[in-house]
Motif scaffolding. Structure first.
Motif, PDB file in Angstrom:
ATOM      1  N   VAL A   1       5.582  10.706  10.538  1.00  0.00           N
ATOM      2  CA  VAL A   1       5.571  10.088   9.206  1.00  0.00           C
ATOM      3  C   VAL A   1       4.269   9.330   8.964  1.00  0.00           C
ATOM      4  O   VAL A   1       3.629   9.467   7.917  1.00  0.00           O
ATOM      5  CB  VAL A   1       6.782   9.149   9.036  1.00  0.00           C
ATOM      6  CG1 VAL A   1       6.679   8.366   7.721  1.00  0.00           C
ATOM      7  CG2 VAL A   1       8.083   9.947   9.069  1.00  0.00           C
ATOM      8  N   LEU A   2       3.866   8.536   9.937  1.00  0.00           N
ATOM      9  CA  LEU A   2       2.666   7.700   9.767  1.00  0.00           C
ATOM     10  C   LEU A   2       1.415   8.550   9.539  1.00  0.00           C
ATOM     11  O   LEU A   2       0.511   8.143   8.802  1.00  0.00           O
ATOM     12  CB  LEU A   2       2.478   6.796  10.989  1.00  0.00           C
ATOM     13  CG  LEU A   2       3.497   5.657  11.114  1.00  0.00           C
ATOM     14  CD1 LEU A   2       3.416   5.010  12.484  1.00  0.00           C
ATOM     15  CD2 LEU A   2       3.260   4.610  10.035  1.00  0.00           C
ATOM     16  N   ASN A   3       1.375   9.732  10.131  1.00  0.00           N
ATOM     17  CA  ASN A   3       0.218  10.611   9.943  1.00  0.00           C
ATOM     18  C   ASN A   3       0.144  11.207   8.543  1.00  0.00           C
ATOM     19  O   ASN A   3      -0.877  11.784   8.167  1.00  0.00           O
ATOM     20  CB  ASN A   3       0.243  11.745  10.979  1.00  0.00           C
ATOM     21  CG  ASN A   3      -0.214  11.277  12.349  1.00  0.00           C
ATOM     22  OD1 ASN A   3      -1.041  10.386  12.462  1.00  0.00           O
ATOM     23  ND2 ASN A   3       0.343  11.869  13.397  1.00  0.00           N
ATOM     24  N   THR A   4       1.237  11.051   7.778  1.00  0.00           N
ATOM     25  CA  THR A   4       1.211  11.544   6.394  1.00  0.00           C
ATOM     26  C   THR A   4       0.787  10.464   5.406  1.00  0.00           C
ATOM     27  O   THR A   4       0.650  10.743   4.216  1.00  0.00           O
ATOM     28  CB  THR A   4       2.608  12.066   5.972  1.00  0.00           C
ATOM     29  OG1 THR A   4       3.533  10.970   5.865  1.00  0.00           O
ATOM     30  CG2 THR A   4       3.133  13.090   6.951  1.00  0.00           C
ATOM     31  N   PHE A   5       0.584   9.254   5.870  1.00  0.00           N
ATOM     32  CA  PHE A   5       0.162   8.177   4.964  1.00  0.00           C
ATOM     33  C   PHE A   5      -1.232   8.483   4.419  1.00  0.00           C
ATOM     34  O   PHE A   5      -2.104   8.945   5.147  1.00  0.00           O
ATOM     35  CB  PHE A   5       0.124   6.839   5.702  1.00  0.00           C
ATOM     36  CG  PHE A   5       1.478   6.207   5.888  1.00  0.00           C
ATOM     37  CD1 PHE A   5       2.644   6.960   5.797  1.00  0.00           C
ATOM     38  CD2 PHE A   5       1.593   4.858   6.166  1.00  0.00           C
ATOM     39  CE1 PHE A   5       3.892   6.377   5.984  1.00  0.00           C
ATOM     40  CE2 PHE A   5       2.834   4.274   6.343  1.00  0.00           C
ATOM     41  CZ  PHE A   5       3.991   5.025   6.252  1.00  0.00           C
ATOM     42  N   GLY A   6      -1.431   8.194   3.146  1.00  0.00           N
ATOM     43  CA  GLY A   6      -2.716   8.464   2.519  1.00  0.00           C
ATOM     44  C   GLY A   6      -3.699   7.327   2.705  1.00  0.00           C
ATOM     45  O   GLY A   6      -3.431   6.356   3.411  1.00  0.00           O
TER      46      GLY A   6
ATOM     47  N   SER B   1       0.821  -1.207   0.000  1.00  0.00           N
ATOM     48  CA  SER B   1       0.000   0.000   0.000  1.00  0.00           C
ATOM     49  C   SER B   1       0.853   1.255   0.000  1.00  0.00           C
ATOM     50  O   SER B   1       0.644   2.176  -0.802  1.00  0.00           O
ATOM     51  CB  SER B   1      -0.933  -0.009   1.223  1.00  0.00           C
ATOM     52  OG  SER B   1      -1.770   1.122   1.220  1.00  0.00           O
ATOM     53  N   GLU B   2       1.861   1.318   0.887  1.00  0.00           N
ATOM     54  CA  GLU B   2       2.711   2.504   0.934  1.00  0.00           C
ATOM     55  C   GLU B   2       3.596   2.587  -0.307  1.00  0.00           C
ATOM     56  O   GLU B   2       3.858   3.686  -0.820  1.00  0.00           O
ATOM     57  CB  GLU B   2       3.555   2.506   2.213  1.00  0.00           C
ATOM     58  CG  GLU B   2       4.448   3.734   2.361  1.00  0.00           C
ATOM     59  CD  GLU B   2       3.705   5.065   2.305  1.00  0.00           C
ATOM     60  OE1 GLU B   2       4.372   6.098   2.098  1.00  0.00           O
ATOM     61  OE2 GLU B   2       2.453   5.095   2.465  1.00  0.00           O
ATOM     62  N   ALA B   3       4.055   1.426  -0.814  1.00  0.00           N
ATOM     63  CA  ALA B   3       4.843   1.421  -2.054  1.00  0.00           C
ATOM     64  C   ALA B   3       4.037   2.018  -3.199  1.00  0.00           C
ATOM     65  O   ALA B   3       4.536   2.836  -3.992  1.00  0.00           O
ATOM     66  CB  ALA B   3       5.265  -0.010  -2.394  1.00  0.00           C
ATOM     67  N   TRP B   4       2.778   1.645  -3.275  1.00  0.00           N
ATOM     68  CA  TRP B   4       1.878   2.122  -4.331  1.00  0.00           C
ATOM     69  C   TRP B   4       1.673   3.634  -4.230  1.00  0.00           C
ATOM     70  O   TRP B   4       1.712   4.342  -5.227  1.00  0.00           O
ATOM     71  CB  TRP B   4       0.547   1.386  -4.217  1.00  0.00           C
ATOM     72  CG  TRP B   4      -0.302   1.409  -5.450  1.00  0.00           C
ATOM     73  CD1 TRP B   4      -1.275   2.305  -5.763  1.00  0.00           C
ATOM     74  CD2 TRP B   4      -0.248   0.481  -6.544  1.00  0.00           C
ATOM     75  NE1 TRP B   4      -1.854   1.997  -6.965  1.00  0.00           N
ATOM     76  CE2 TRP B   4      -1.243   0.869  -7.476  1.00  0.00           C
ATOM     77  CE3 TRP B   4       0.522  -0.646  -6.815  1.00  0.00           C
ATOM     78  CZ2 TRP B   4      -1.473   0.177  -8.656  1.00  0.00           C
ATOM     79  CZ3 TRP B   4       0.285  -1.344  -7.993  1.00  0.00           C
ATOM     80  CH2 TRP B   4      -0.692  -0.920  -8.904  1.00  0.00           C
ATOM     81  N   ARG B   5       1.490   4.120  -2.997  1.00  0.00           N
ATOM     82  CA  ARG B   5       1.287   5.557  -2.800  1.00  0.00           C
ATOM     83  C   ARG B   5       2.533   6.345  -3.181  1.00  0.00           C
ATOM     84  O   ARG B   5       2.451   7.399  -3.820  1.00  0.00           O
ATOM     85  CB  ARG B   5       0.894   5.843  -1.344  1.00  0.00           C
ATOM     86  CG  ARG B   5      -0.532   5.450  -0.989  1.00  0.00           C
ATOM     87  CD  ARG B   5      -0.935   5.980   0.378  1.00  0.00           C
ATOM     88  NE  ARG B   5      -0.199   5.345   1.460  1.00  0.00           N
ATOM     89  CZ  ARG B   5      -0.679   4.346   2.201  1.00  0.00           C
ATOM     90  NH1 ARG B   5      -1.892   3.866   1.968  1.00  0.00           N
ATOM     91  NH2 ARG B   5       0.047   3.829   3.180  1.00  0.00           N
ATOM     92  N   LEU B   6       3.704   5.859  -2.794  1.00  0.00           N
ATOM     93  CA  LEU B   6       4.951   6.565  -3.089  1.00  0.00           C
ATOM     94  C   LEU B   6       5.204   6.667  -4.595  1.00  0.00           C
ATOM     95  O   LEU B   6       5.631   7.701  -5.105  1.00  0.00           O
ATOM     96  CB  LEU B   6       6.132   5.868  -2.408  1.00  0.00           C
ATOM     97  CG  LEU B   6       6.185   6.024  -0.882  1.00  0.00           C
ATOM     98  CD1 LEU B   6       7.191   5.046  -0.281  1.00  0.00           C
ATOM     99  CD2 LEU B   6       6.525   7.453  -0.490  1.00  0.00           C
ATOM    100  N   VAL B   7       4.909   5.568  -5.311  1.00  0.00           N
ATOM    101  CA  VAL B   7       5.060   5.585  -6.770  1.00  0.00           C
ATOM    102  C   VAL B   7       3.996   6.492  -7.388  1.00  0.00           C
ATOM    103  O   VAL B   7       4.287   7.317  -8.268  1.00  0.00           O
ATOM    104  CB  VAL B   7       4.968   4.160  -7.348  1.00  0.00           C
ATOM    105  CG1 VAL B   7       4.893   4.202  -8.872  1.00  0.00           C
ATOM    106  CG2 VAL B   7       6.173   3.329  -6.912  1.00  0.00           C
ATOM    107  N   GLY B   8       2.762   6.365  -6.916  1.00  0.00           N
ATOM    108  CA  GLY B   8       1.663   7.163  -7.450  1.00  0.00           C
ATOM    109  C   GLY B   8       1.839   8.656  -7.249  1.00  0.00           C
ATOM    110  O   GLY B   8       1.414   9.468  -8.076  1.00  0.00           O
TER     111      GLY B   8
END
Length: 316
Positions: free
Chosen positions: A259-264, A201-208
């Motif tokens: 950092v965790l609070n910035t996760f989408g 999920s985080e990998a996908w957001r970072l690429v997106g």
């Protein structure tokens, strides 16, 4: 009661893998499927795998490949397949209704000593086993592919599973050389997939979000976190990256929360990001059966090498 004979229901990839693992542990295995031709094909595949592993020097157990093969027999009759077995590992396709049908059939023909175990990777025990007469003997034993070289097995009980069923299953998995972990209760995705999906999920957001390219993202894991996680988990990593876990939390808790609070939000796994990831991976590994199979073979050879290294390190 320690089983000396097990039944494996389903002769696909996972069923064949379980048959190999149990045979390596010295158990007689009855492999069941509805079609004789499918079983013959499975046996030949098992033979090839065992011979190749013997050739590479990575065959497990004290028996030769031929001796292990001799422990595996096939059967198209369900009742005959489970006769004499005290542990049954179901490996049918990941379809709830199909699995429920199989367990309903098994429920009618087994006694009070047999353990009914499923290889499901995501179906909750409460959905699989509720209402069965032998529900106390039911459990999920979720392997990781390929089980022979990635030994983790998640043991997940139904709310009504008897504690002795969990303990017997755990002991059996240890005996055949797997690395079992016990979940205290069922949860969606169990533990391995929950951790895996969090990373994806985080990998996908970072690429997106354009932070990093798909290929560099994978490099962060393969040449970064993954190297560490091949030997120690995230909690021990915390422990070693400071003067113990308490010290780690004192030092880094505020930064982690920041950092965790910035996760989408959870991604949709579609649209522009899906196209971007697909294009990058297809350029690296074209979606052609022969190319994909070659890459999978390379992956498995890497896992074989890693498994040998970890075994050697334990013996040292």
């Amino acid at each position: 009661m320690e089983p000396s004979q097990v039944a494996v229901i389903g002769s696909g990839l996972i069923g064949r893998s379980w048959a190999i693992v149990f045979a390596a542990g010295g158990f007689k295995v009855k492999l069941y499927d509805i079609a004789q031709q499918q079983l013959m094909s499975a046996l030949e595949n098992i033979r090839q795998q065992m011979k190749e592993m013997e050739k590479l020097g990575v065959l497990k157990g004290a028996l030769s490949a031929e001796q292990q093969l001799a422990l595996i027999s096939v059967c198209t009759d369900l009742k005959a397949a489970v006769e004499g077995a005290t542990f049954i590992q179901e490996c049918t396709p990941e379809n709830l209704e199909l699995k429920k049908k199989i367990f309903s059939q098994l429920d009618l023909i087994v006694d009070d000593n047999v353990i009914l175990s499923s290889s499901t990777s995501c179906l909750l025990p409460s959905k699989l086993f509720t209402g069965l007469k032998h529900v106390k003997q039911c459990i999920v034993s979720h392997p990781v592919n390929p089980p022979y070289f990635v030994p983790l097995v998640e043991i997940v009980p139904h709310p009504e599973t008897d504690p002795s069923t969990t303990e017997r299953t755990y002991a059996l998995m240890k005996r055949i050389g797997q690395s079992p972990v016990k979940l205290n209760r069922e949860v969606e995705g169990f533990v391995l997939n929950r951790l895996q999906y969090a990373v994806i999920s985080e990998a996908w957001r970072l690429v997106g979000e354009g932070v990093i390219s798909p290929t560099d993202l994978d490099l962060v894991m393969s040449d970064g976190l993954g190297m560490r996680y091949a030997f120690i988990g995230p909690l021990e990593t915390m422990h070693l990256n400071a003067e113990g876990v308490s010290n780690y939390c004192e030092r880094y808790a505020e930064g982690m929360r920041l950092v965790l609070n910035t996760f989408g939000p959870v991604p949709e796994f579609s649209g522009e990001t899906a196209q971007k990831v697909s294009q990058a991976l297809s350029e690296k590994i074209p979606v052609v059966p022969k190319v994909l199979e070659a890459r999978r073979k390379w992956r498995d050879e890497c896992l074989i090498g890693l498994a040998k290294l970890k075994t050697q390190m334990k013996s040292d």
